[in-house]
Design a protein around this motif. Structure first.
Motif, PDB file in Angstrom:
ATOM      1  N   ILE A  93       0.801  -0.963  -0.360  1.00 57.29           N
ATOM      2  CA  ILE A  93      -0.343  -0.094  -0.057  1.00 57.29           C
ATOM      3  C   ILE A  93       0.875   1.128  -0.394  1.00 57.29           C
ATOM      4  O   ILE A  93       0.663   2.987  -0.363  1.00 57.29           O
ATOM      5  N   ARG A  94       2.377   1.029   0.770  1.00 59.97           N
ATOM      6  CA  ARG A  94       3.176   2.219   0.185  1.00 59.97           C
ATOM      7  C   ARG A  94       3.255   2.724  -0.568  1.00 59.97           C
ATOM      8  O   ARG A  94       3.360   3.752  -1.006  1.00 59.97           O
ATOM      9  N   SER A  95       4.135   1.406  -1.437  1.00 56.80           N
ATOM     10  CA  SER A  95       4.538   1.346  -2.463  1.00 56.80           C
ATOM     11  C   SER A  95       3.261   2.257  -3.445  1.00 56.80           C
ATOM     12  O   SER A  95       4.113   3.383  -4.344  1.00 56.80           O
ATOM     13  N   GLU A  96       2.171   1.454  -3.702  1.00 54.29           N
ATOM     14  CA  GLU A  96       1.259   1.862  -4.544  1.00 54.29           C
ATOM     15  C   GLU A  96       0.438   3.289  -4.104  1.00 54.29           C
ATOM     16  O   GLU A  96       0.797   3.983  -5.119  1.00 54.29           O
ATOM     17  N   ASN A  97       0.596   3.488  -2.703  1.00 48.04           N
ATOM     18  CA  ASN A  97       0.185   5.124  -2.490  1.00 48.04           C
ATOM     19  C   ASN A  97       0.978   6.081  -2.578  1.00 48.04           C
ATOM     20  O   ASN A  97       1.097   7.211  -3.444  1.00 48.04           O
ATOM     21  N   TYR A  98       2.318   5.294  -3.215  1.00 45.30           N
ATOM     22  CA  TYR A  98       3.548   6.993  -3.480  1.00 45.30           C
ATOM     23  C   TYR A  98       3.416   6.670  -5.514  1.00 45.30           C
ATOM     24  O   TYR A  98       3.352   7.788  -5.910  1.00 45.30           O
ATOM     25  N   ARG A  99       2.926   5.935  -6.078  1.00 43.97           N
ATOM     26  CA  ARG A  99       3.317   6.165  -7.392  1.00 43.97           C
ATOM     27  C   ARG A  99       1.355   6.862  -7.813  1.00 43.97           C
ATOM     28  O   ARG A  99       1.307   7.882  -8.523  1.00 43.97           O
ATOM     29  N   SER A 100      -0.112   6.720  -6.866  1.00 43.03           N
ATOM     30  CA  SER A 100      -0.493   6.888  -7.395  1.00 43.03           C
ATOM     31  C   SER A 100      -1.707   7.937  -5.654  1.00 43.03           C
ATOM     32  O   SER A 100      -2.852   7.354  -5.361  1.00 43.03           O
ATOM     33  N   PRO A 101      -0.823   8.975  -5.406  1.00 44.78           N
ATOM     34  CA  PRO A 101      -1.434   9.704  -3.831  1.00 44.78           C
ATOM     35  C   PRO A 101      -2.551  10.295  -3.709  1.00 44.78           C
ATOM     36  O   PRO A 101      -2.569  10.281  -2.949  1.00 44.78           O
ATOM     37  N   LYS A 102      -3.347  10.205  -4.870  1.00 40.16           N
ATOM     38  CA  LYS A 102      -4.670  11.164  -5.030  1.00 40.16           C
ATOM     39  C   LYS A 102      -5.761  10.366  -4.631  1.00 40.16           C
ATOM     40  O   LYS A 102      -6.535  10.803  -5.319  1.00 40.16           O
ATOM     41  N   ARG A 103      -5.379   8.722  -5.716  1.00 37.35           N
ATOM     42  CA  ARG A 103      -6.669   7.906  -5.077  1.00 37.35           C
ATOM     43  C   ARG A 103      -6.726   6.875  -4.473  1.00 37.35           C
ATOM     44  O   ARG A 103      -5.889   6.494  -3.426  1.00 37.35           O
ATOM     45  N   PRO A 104      -8.068   6.574  -3.584  1.00 36.77           N
ATOM     46  CA  PRO A 104      -7.801   5.494  -3.024  1.00 36.77           C
ATOM     47  C   PRO A 104      -7.722   3.474  -3.257  1.00 36.77           C
ATOM     48  O   PRO A 104      -7.140   3.786  -4.120  1.00 36.77           O
ATOM     49  N   ILE A 105      -7.212   3.111  -2.268  1.00 41.46           N
ATOM     50  CA  ILE A 105      -6.312   1.854  -2.093  1.00 41.46           C
ATOM     51  C   ILE A 105      -7.598   0.882  -1.166  1.00 41.46           C
ATOM     52  O   ILE A 105      -7.939   1.786   0.191  1.00 41.46           O
ATOM     53  N   TYR A 106      -8.169   0.305  -1.686  1.00 43.88           N
ATOM     54  CA  TYR A 106      -9.373  -1.043  -1.274  1.00 43.88           C
ATOM     55  C   TYR A 106      -9.261  -1.623  -0.090  1.00 43.88           C
ATOM     56  O   TYR A 106      -7.655  -1.922  -1.634  1.00 43.88           O
ATOM     57  N   LEU A 107      -9.397  -1.853   1.371  1.00 45.70           N
ATOM     58  CA  LEU A 107      -8.689  -3.038   1.374  1.00 45.70           C
ATOM     59  C   LEU A 107      -9.710  -3.811   1.492  1.00 45.70           C
ATOM     60  O   LEU A 107     -10.231  -4.103   2.234  1.00 45.70           O
ATOM     61  N   VAL A 108     -10.050  -5.596   0.913  1.00 52.47           N
ATOM     62  CA  VAL A 108     -11.638  -6.133   1.233  1.00 52.47           C
ATOM     63  C   VAL A 108     -10.874  -7.344   1.924  1.00 52.47           C
ATOM     64  O   VAL A 108     -10.344  -8.205   0.595  1.00 52.47           O
TER      65      VAL A 108
END
Length: 704
Positions: free
Chosen positions: A187-202
């Motif tokens: 999630i940290r890697s993907e948040n760095y790549r796309s900081p303006k989009r949420p990450i969903y955890l199901v």
């Protein structure tokens, strides 16, 4: 409301095993040899173009090239491509959507090919074409560890998310803290790549504990948690006592989870039927998969993970700040989920909770449970930092609409609505042919008691004209009441409205809808009309000052005034607001309820301002017929400057109001001549003429 054209229809064109070597892309590892069902969308625009070219060639050869005729024929093609036009005939299973048998087959393949190695991410083959602008969804599995728990939902989820699933091989022994670090790194890697989009955890059970721990440790990351039957109640479950039993059991007893649970229930058949519905899969096909998925050593390790994960999640529950949707099953045989839902209501008052009373532990492997519909209904889908009710809205799929239609069909059948609209030349016709196809269009009308008229209005526009109506709705249905009391509506009671496109009424949302050329439904009388008092049927309660005219003119919207009458307003009000405020405990309850909800007209004054929220006491009336009359559309194109003048704007506002009153008066007069106004006469007509739709039952003569 947004006029949604059907762009195509899905067709499953390939179903085969595809051999793939393990590859890595963006942190995803694709497991080898995955069952792939690929789908295609055949664009209706292409089909229409082919038909147009064929007809053009034929017309030219015959010397009968008629532009008007071609336009009418093209419109016919569009009507035929409306997938909502006959909800009764929409198939229950969407093409391309997988079944429980697919889940079992893929589990076998996963277990056979990926028994060892570390936990890894994979992206399902049928989800690999998602838009790069879509938010990332990480699926965290439960005790099975395969990562295939959402397999029945790939088809619809792939239209909204980029999906990665966590696979924990059968022989893996990674402890819970290391699993947390794995998810954290992702999630940290993907948040760095796309900081303006949420990450969903199901997350399911164990996966839910993972998600809660990760969210508590990373409050700065925009996470959206969707958790079902979390294992936070593991200490109270039937699974916890199995740990010492497995530890002392001799090796020559190769028991798995199902065998152990059957010791408690006394019946192996009963146990399996409670875990997964028996009508979906035979016991003989399920047992070998479970035995391979959770052999004794793996089962003991997974139970330890559940214990560790439960303790970790509970210890940091107070620190979770992420947006959260919790789903609990009423018949969960592995965890006391129903009891756990009550604890979460108190511990996390800001989270959304949905109960599924008739479902078991493996919620998303069961029929008639759709994760996409749940997400839409809870208003949990967003592509940015904040939810945009206009750009983030996704119209209902044909199957979603079918389920919604079936739930309200009894109302439509009982009221048998007659829809009338007005053509450009002023001619009144039966049906909705007079409704403009292209937006922006603003429907302005009268709100019947409890707003019941919106059901037929919204569904019929979608069925007949393929138009999704975006209703501007009281904000209270979008806001969770924290100090909820017995008798208060459940948040899920309004999920249907949100799936169908309801939007909180506000100037900002109205602006966005108009700018997106939507078809918008507005009731200036709002709650005051929908919760009117005795003797106020068909009386308009509009603000003294215009609220919508200049906004409509700014975007050149067509204003469609409409009236609706019913029998006669559907119910007899026994105790209204004026009666209730005279009763002390009822008055206090009204004041308390009104104080808790949002106030859409905080700056307004008069009859419609800050309407006290109450529930009239009513007795239903014998079902009559509903009549809708949509007046001639009022053009505002080119009137932007002219309507900036307050007096001219107010004149148009009063004109729209008078048109609504005229429509109501017209219907009240004409329905007296309808021989099928009574329910019994309509039932007799249907009995004589066979099974016909409501729109085929005659009404009054429009030529009179």
């Amino acid at each position: 409301m947004v006029a949604i054209g059907v762009s195509g229809y899905p067709a499953a064109v390939l179903s085969s095993f595809s051999q793939r070597r393990t590859t890595s892309y963006g942190g995803i590892q694709k497991c080898s040899r995955i069952l792939a069902i690929s789908t295609e969308k055949i664009e209706s625009s292409v089909s229409t173009e082919q038909i147009k070219r064929a007809r053009s060639f034929e017309d030219q050869n015959n010397g009968m090239f008629d532009k008007k005729k071609k336009k009418e024929e093209t419109e016919e093609v569009k009507v035929k491509l409306n997938l909502y036009s006959n909800p009764d005939k929409i198939p229950d299973m969407e093409e391309g959507k997988k079944s429980l048998n697919d889940y079992l087959e893929e589990c076998k393949e996963f277990i056979r090919s990926n028994q060892s190695g570390p936990p890894r991410w994979f992206s399902p083959l049928d989800c690999s074409v998602s838009s790069p602008e879509s938010p990332l969804l990480l699926f965290l599995p439960g005790i099975d560890g395969t990562g295939l728990g959402l397999i029945r939902h790939y088809h619809n989820l792939a239209k909204m998310f980029n999906i990665w699933c966590l696979h924990i091989p059968v022989k893996d022994r990674t402890p819970f803290p290391e699993l947390v670090k794995l998810v954290e790194r992702t999630i940290r890697s993907e948040n760095y790549r796309s900081p303006k989009r949420p990450i969903y955890l199901v997350g399911e059970s164990l996966g839910a504990c993972l998600a809660l721990t990760v969210a508590a440790r990373n409050p700065e990351i925009d996470l959206v948690l969707i958790l079902y039957n979390p294992a936070t109640s593991f200490s109270k479950s039937v699974l916890q006592p199995l740990i010492p039993m497995l530890e002392i059991m001799p090796d020559q007893f190769p028991l798995n989870l199902t065998h152990l649970l059957s010791l408690a229930t006394g019946s192996l058949t009963q146990t399996i039927g409670e875990l997964i519905p028996q009508d979906l899969v035979s016991i003989s096909s399920y047992l070998p998969v479970l035995a391979d998925m959770l052999p004794r050593e793996t089962l003991l390790w997974k139970l330890g993970l559940l214990k560790s994960g439960s303790a970790s999640a509970n210890s940091c529950l107070h620190a979770v700040k992420a947006q959260m949707l919790l789903l609990f099953s009423g018949r969960d045989q592995l965890l006391p989920s129903q009891e756990e839902s009550k604890r979460f209501r108190k511990a996390l008052p800001d989270c959304e909770i949905r109960m599924f009373e008739e479902n078991g532990h493996f919620l998303f492997l069961e029929d008639k449970v759709d994760l996409v519909t749940i997400i839409k209904g809870a208003s949990f889908y967003r592509r940015g930092k904040h939810l945009n009710y206009v750009s983030d809205y996704i119209p209902p799929t044909p199957n979603e609409f079918k389920r919604i239609y079936e739930s309200v069909k009894w109302i439509i059948t009982a009221t048998d609505p007659v829809m009338l609209s007005t053509m450009e030349d002023g001619k009144v016709v039966r049906g909705l042919a007079g409704i403009p196809s292209n937006g922006p269009v603003l429907f302005v009308g009268y709100h019947m008691l409890m707003g019941i008229e919106t059901i037929s209005l919204v569904t019929q526009l979608l069925i007949e004209r393929n138009i999704v109506v975006r209703g501007l709705t009281h904000p209270s249905i979008f806001v969770r009441i924290k100090d909820r009391r017995p008798g208060d509506p459940e948040p899920s009671d309004f999920d249907l409205l949100r799936v169908m496109g309801a939007v909180p009424v506000s100037a900002g949302n109205f602006y966005k809808l108009m700018s997106s050329k939507s078809h918008v439904l507005l009731y200036p009388g709002g709650a005051r009309e929908a919760l009117h008092r005795k003797g106020e049927e068909y009386k308009l309660f509009w603000p003294e000052q215009s609220e919508f005219v200049r906004m409509a003119a700014k975007f050149g919207a067509k204003i469609v005034p409409f009236g609706v009458v019913g029998e006669d307003d559907i119910a007899e009000i026994i105790i209204d607001y004026n009666d209730q405020i005279k009763i002390p405990w009822l008055r206090e309850e009204i004041e308390r309820t009104t104080e808790r909800i949002s106030k859409p007209r905080s700056n307004a004054s008069g009859e419609v301002a800050n309407q006290p929220m109450h529930m009239p006491w009513m007795l239903p009336k014998f079902p009559g017929r509903f009549y809708y009359y949509f007046g001639k559309p009022i053009e505002t194109q080119g009137m932007k400057v002219e309507l900036e003048d307050r007096d001219k704007s107010h004149q148009l506002y009063l004109h729209v109001k008078s048109e609504v009153e005229r429509c109501i008066a017209y219907l009240k007069q004409k329905r007296e001549k309808d021989p099928f106004r009574n329910l019994l006469s309509r039932l007799l007509y249907q009995a004589i003429h066979g099974s016909i739709s409501a729109s085929q039952i005659p009404t009054f003569d429009l030529s009179d």
